[in-house]
Write an enzyme that holds these catalytic residues in place. Structure first.
Site, short mmCIF file in Angstrom:
data_model
loop_
_atom_site.label_atom_id
_atom_site.label_comp_id
_atom_site.label_asym_id
_atom_site.label_seq_id
_atom_site.Cartn_x
_atom_site.Cartn_y
_atom_site.Cartn_z
N ARG A 62 40.14 13.88 12.31
CA ARG A 62 40.78 14.49 11.13
C ARG A 62 40.18 15.88 10.88
O ARG A 62 39.03 16.00 10.47
CB ARG A 62 40.61 13.61 9.89
CG ARG A 62 41.21 14.25 8.64
CD ARG A 62 41.43 13.28 7.50
NE ARG A 62 40.21 12.77 6.89
CZ ARG A 62 40.17 12.06 5.77
NH1 ARG A 62 41.30 11.76 5.12
NH2 ARG A 62 39.02 11.62 5.28
N ASP B 118 33.68 9.52 -1.39
CA ASP B 118 33.83 10.74 -0.61
C ASP B 118 34.49 11.79 -1.49
O ASP B 118 34.59 11.62 -2.72
CB ASP B 118 34.59 10.48 0.69
CG ASP B 118 36.07 10.14 0.48
OD1 ASP B 118 36.54 10.11 -0.68
OD2 ASP B 118 36.75 9.89 1.49
#
Length: 539
Positions: free
Chosen positions: A161, A442
């Site tokens: 990603r 996160d």
């Protein structure tokens, strides 16, 4: 080494020599010069959409692409080698130990994350590229604390990603412009590894984050075609899964698949960023005020509608509909609390597989057995593309439904302040993924906490338990009380001071910042050696 290209950092010199080679920089510069103007125009288009929403316009399915949604004949590419069965995917940052453990976890795939689970120091970005290169070539042995880490046979399939279109990479400029962080992450990984991956029977596979419009997907598809031609690789070798994690993108799922159809590997429910985007894009709408973060579950109306539409859309076009991340992580030394947490994980994964998802995400190797057992029991084939969900009828109003049971409580406010400070402080210290109160946090979860605090102050929300109005002074008091308790070896006083002032400034803004990672990137850039001008004032 390359005309017009400058490196503005002395960090990670060894990794720079291995990754920022002359040929790799030529490729990156070619991408920048070809696509940067398009990227910038698409970012301006995002601002235009937000202005319309602020003026009261409602999101809807685009009328100009109705023919694409109505046409049953087009399908996406078949799964790339190794992507036929994705029932459990583990995600995490690209540090060397994490890469080995994730690839050895027993999951089907590993999403190596340069984005929300990563703090983008230059050392992290470049060493991550080295680690993935070595892992692909099975040369990633590692020793730490007297313990040896080695890859097992048949590791998980690798998916990468890159960062989103909105982010710059200030440590590298081309013609005196910072390059796109998306293209930086993509280009270096693709250039160094694409042919090697194919020779080993797989391919260059990606997760694409934070898109808000199908034209942003078209840009990625153009980048893929350009890049495959550049290195002499057949078009269609790349596969990309798009995270549907912004509210505008939920209205354009079919269009996004259509634009990427020769490279598509499906869509993913990026649930945490989706909640963040739901609040941010509806910032001018008081009816969109949400309760405590813990109450915004996958069962509430707007989240359930988005999931059902995503599964229906993917299976209509014969690609994977991937589920999302449970925030719970194993709790050591407390079996009762751990069983409660794992029961939440089981319920979440059971909901996903019975809804028709083709796979799910986990953040910890110890959760693999739970997720795998549930998917093995309820998904007997490699995927569930045959479950068409033709019963699903999702209207625009369903995606905008703000009827969310729950309340705003004093504990919810406190928890948000703690999470925003702890995560942002760790991020400035080089750690982009932290366990906090037995949840894995996160950037996406930190963004929810920041945007909720702003929203509650903006609309003078009262806490249900104490009746207090949430004001800037209310948040200030909590910040001053909580910040000193978070100091540790990994969260320094200097960084806590920065993020404390930042959070206080955020709740005072007329409109919230788009991304905290954009706001705080300047601090990392200057520490890495960029000019001080990069540290624009966000306080």
């Amino acid at each position: 080494m390359v005309e017009g290209v400058q490196i503005h950092s002395s960090q990670a010199k060894e990794a720079q020599q291995q990754i920022l080679t002359e040929d790799a920089l030529k490729f990156l510069a070619a991408l920048h010069r070809t696509f940067e103007s398009t990227r910038q125009s698409l970012l301006v288009a995002r601002e235009t959409v937000q202005q319309r929403l602020d003026a009261g316009q409602q999101l809807d399915f685009p009328s100009e692409t109705a023919h694409i949604r109505a046409d049953p004949s087009w399908l996406c590419a078949p799964p790339g080698p190794g992507l036929e069965d994705r029932r459990v995917e583990i995600t995490g940052p690209t540090d060397r130990k994490m890469v080995i453990n994730a690839l050895n976890s027993g999951t089907k795939t590993f999403m190596a994350d340069f984005e929300d689970a990563n703090s983008p120091t230059f050392a992290n970005m470049l060493n991550g590229q080295v680690n993935l290169r070595d892992a692909i070539r099975r040369q990633i042995d590692f020793e730490s604390g007297g313990k040896s880490y080695k890859l097992k046979e048949n590791p998980a399939v690798l998916i990468v990603r890159p960062r989103g279109w909105h982010l710059d990479e200030p440590r590298v400029t081309v013609d005196n412009q910072p390059v796109s962080a998306s293209l930086f992450d993509f280009a270096l990984y693709f250039f160094h590894n694409a042919h090697e991956l194919v020779s080993r029977g797989y391919g260059p596979y990606f997760y694409l984050p934070k898109m808000e419009h199908y034209l942003e997907a078209r840009l990625w598809n153009d980048v893929f075609n350009f890049s495959q031609s550049y290195i002499g690789m057949p078009h269609g070798t790349i596969r990309a899964t798009v995270l549907i994690e912004t509210l505008p993108a939920a209205f354009q799922m079919e269009e996004i698949l259509f634009e990427l159809r020769t490279h598509s590997a499906g869509l993913n429910c990026g649930r945490w960023d989706y909640i963040f985007s739901f609040i941010k894009r509806r910032r001018a709408d008081r009816s969109a005020v949400l309760p405590d973060r813990k109450d915004v579950t996958m069962e509430v109306g707007f989240m359930d509608a988005y999931v059902r539409l995503l599964i229906q859309t993917c299976h209509k076009r014969r690609v994977a509909a991937m589920g999302g991340m449970s925030a719970q992580i194993p709790i050591k030394n407390d079996p009762k609390a751990n069983e409660i947490a794992m029961a939440k994980v089981r319920a979440d994964k059971l909901r996903e597989v019975t809804n028709g998802h083709d796979g799910t995400w986990i953040a910890h190797p110890l959760i693999n057995d739970i997720a795998m057992e549930i998917f093995n029991k309820h998904m007997l084939g490699p995927n569930q593309y045959h479950i068409r969900r033709e019963d699903v009828k999702v209207a625009a109003a369903d995606l905008l439904n703000t009827n969310v049971p729950g309340k705003v409580t004093s504990e919810g406010v406190r928890s948000n302040v703690e999470t925003a400070l702890a995560y942002s402080g760790a991020w400035l210290g080089g750690n982009g993924c932290i366990p906090l109160n037995w949840l894995m946090e996160d950037a996406a979860t930190a963004e929810i906490t920041r945007i909720q605090l702003w929203q509650w102050v903006k609309y003078s929300i009262r806490t249900a338990d104490t009746g207090e109005v949430i004001t800037t002074a209310y948040v200030d008091k909590l910040v001053d009380e909580i910040a000193p308790t978070l100091r540790s070896a990994t969260i320094t006083e200097e960084n806590l001071d920065i993020v404390s002032r930042y959070l206080k400034a955020q709740v005072r803004r007329d409109w919230p910042s788009e991304f905290l990672t954009s706001d705080l990137m300047g601090y990392l850039a200057v520490r890495d050696g960029c000019p001080a001008a990069w540290q624009r004032s966000v306080l």
